[in-house]
Design an enzyme around this catalytic site. Sequence first.
Site, PDB file in Angstrom:
ATOM      1  N   ASP A  14       0.208  -2.434  -3.743  1.00  0.00           N
ATOM      2  CA  ASP A  14       0.342  -1.596  -3.142  1.00  0.00           C
ATOM      3  C   ASP A  14      -0.578  -1.781  -1.902  1.00  0.00           C
ATOM      4  O   ASP A  14      -1.295  -2.417  -1.699  1.00  0.00           O
ATOM      5  CB  ASP A  14       0.516  -0.525  -3.974  1.00  0.00           C
ATOM      6  CG  ASP A  14      -0.504   0.032  -2.936  1.00  0.00           C
ATOM      7  OD1 ASP A  14       0.986   0.562  -2.344  1.00  0.00           O
ATOM      8  OD2 ASP A  14      -1.333   0.734  -2.940  1.00  0.00           O
ATOM      9  N   ASP A  16      -2.612   0.436   0.223  1.00  0.00           N
ATOM     10  CA  ASP A  16      -3.369   1.133   0.926  1.00  0.00           C
ATOM     11  C   ASP A  16      -4.310   1.770  -0.883  1.00  0.00           C
ATOM     12  O   ASP A  16      -3.609   2.078  -2.011  1.00  0.00           O
ATOM     13  CB  ASP A  16      -3.039   2.844   1.269  1.00  0.00           C
ATOM     14  CG  ASP A  16      -1.742   2.434   2.613  1.00  0.00           C
ATOM     15  OD1 ASP A  16      -2.658   1.648   3.765  1.00  0.00           O
ATOM     16  OD2 ASP A  16      -0.802   3.201   2.582  1.00  0.00           O
TER      17      ASP A  16
HETATM   18  C1  G6P Z   1       1.006   5.000   0.875  1.00  0.00           C
HETATM   19  C2  G6P Z   1       0.096   5.941   0.634  1.00  0.00           C
HETATM   20  C3  G6P Z   1       0.240   7.467   1.750  1.00  0.00           C
HETATM   21  C4  G6P Z   1       0.649   7.419   2.535  1.00  0.00           C
HETATM   22  C5  G6P Z   1       2.221   6.804   2.609  1.00  0.00           C
HETATM   23  C6  G6P Z   1       3.192   6.635   4.151  1.00  0.00           C
HETATM   24  O1  G6P Z   1       1.362   5.234   0.475  1.00  0.00           O
HETATM   25  O2  G6P Z   1      -0.870   5.583  -0.517  1.00  0.00           O
HETATM   26  O3  G6P Z   1      -1.305   8.255   1.277  1.00  0.00           O
HETATM   27  O4  G6P Z   1       1.676   8.893   3.013  1.00  0.00           O
HETATM   28  O5  G6P Z   1       1.621   4.523   2.172  1.00  0.00           O
HETATM   29  O6  G6P Z   1       2.047   6.311   4.840  1.00  0.00           O
HETATM   30  P1  G6P Z   1       2.687   5.989   6.087  1.00  0.00           P
HETATM   31  O7  G6P Z   1       1.325   5.485   7.213  1.00  0.00           O
HETATM   32  O8  G6P Z   1       4.224   6.143   6.785  1.00  0.00           O
HETATM   33  O9  G6P Z   1       2.801   7.819   6.662  1.00  0.00           O
HETATM   34 MG    MG Z   2      -2.189   3.523  -2.681  1.00  0.00          MG
END
Ligand code: G6P
Ligand code: MG
Length: 219
Positions: A14, A16
């Site tokens: 993953d 983030d």
């Molecule tokens: C990841 C993060 C989420 C976030 C999602 C969408 O999964 O953990 O916190 O909302 O990505 O990210 P974006 O950059 O498309 O808003």
């Molecule tokens: Mg994450």
Amino acid sequence: MINKSVKHKGVIFDLDGVITDTAEYHYLAWKKLADELNVYFDREINENLKGISRIESLEIILKKSDKFFSEEEKYYLADKKNEYYKEMIKRMTPKDLLPGVVDLIKELKDRGIKIAVASVSKNAKTVLSNLGLIETFDYIVDAEKIKNGKPDPEIFLNAAYGIDVEPKLCIGIEDSKAGIEAINRAGMLSIGVGNYETVKGADIVLKDLSDPLPILNLL
Ligand code: G6P
Ligand code: MG
């Protein structure tokens, strides 16, 4: 489930909260928006947003509001949060990699293990590029092509397909509850990093990736 005799051939990261601390930036950007809307939002609620798409995250945040928001307003607000987030990731550099990530990636590559990124973030490529990692991975899932977000296993199965490794020979690394469930449902070995309560459903829970041994022992 851990089966010590299985030699894993692929590792799916993953992004983030695993490779870099953008989970914190997502929190700060949502917090700024929630404060502007006068909606209660804290770190505990934020734990449930990890791994969840932008618009679904907004829906969860707005549950604390008694106001009605039209679909159009919701898209406007999600976009506003994304602008705050994009401003924060602009300044990212390879210095923002979390402990152990560079060494782990190098070790995996030296051993011929295929590596992929499975993030639902539409900003994943910008972040990876700022971190100097855009050419490093064998495969990066295109979030635009994923129909069902985590905890559905689709994104991890897509990553396994992309690196041409059977799911049962893949290890997935996540910092979110939804992500751990997705890995488990994909039939892969799950490694959880970060907040223990959030990732306790993983086969192995680590504080971070600074000690690669528990992962290298699975190869
Ligand atoms: C990841 C993060 C989420 C976030 C999602 C969408 O999964 O953990 O916190 O909302 O990505 O990210 P974006 O950059 O498309 O808003
Ligand atoms: Mg994450």
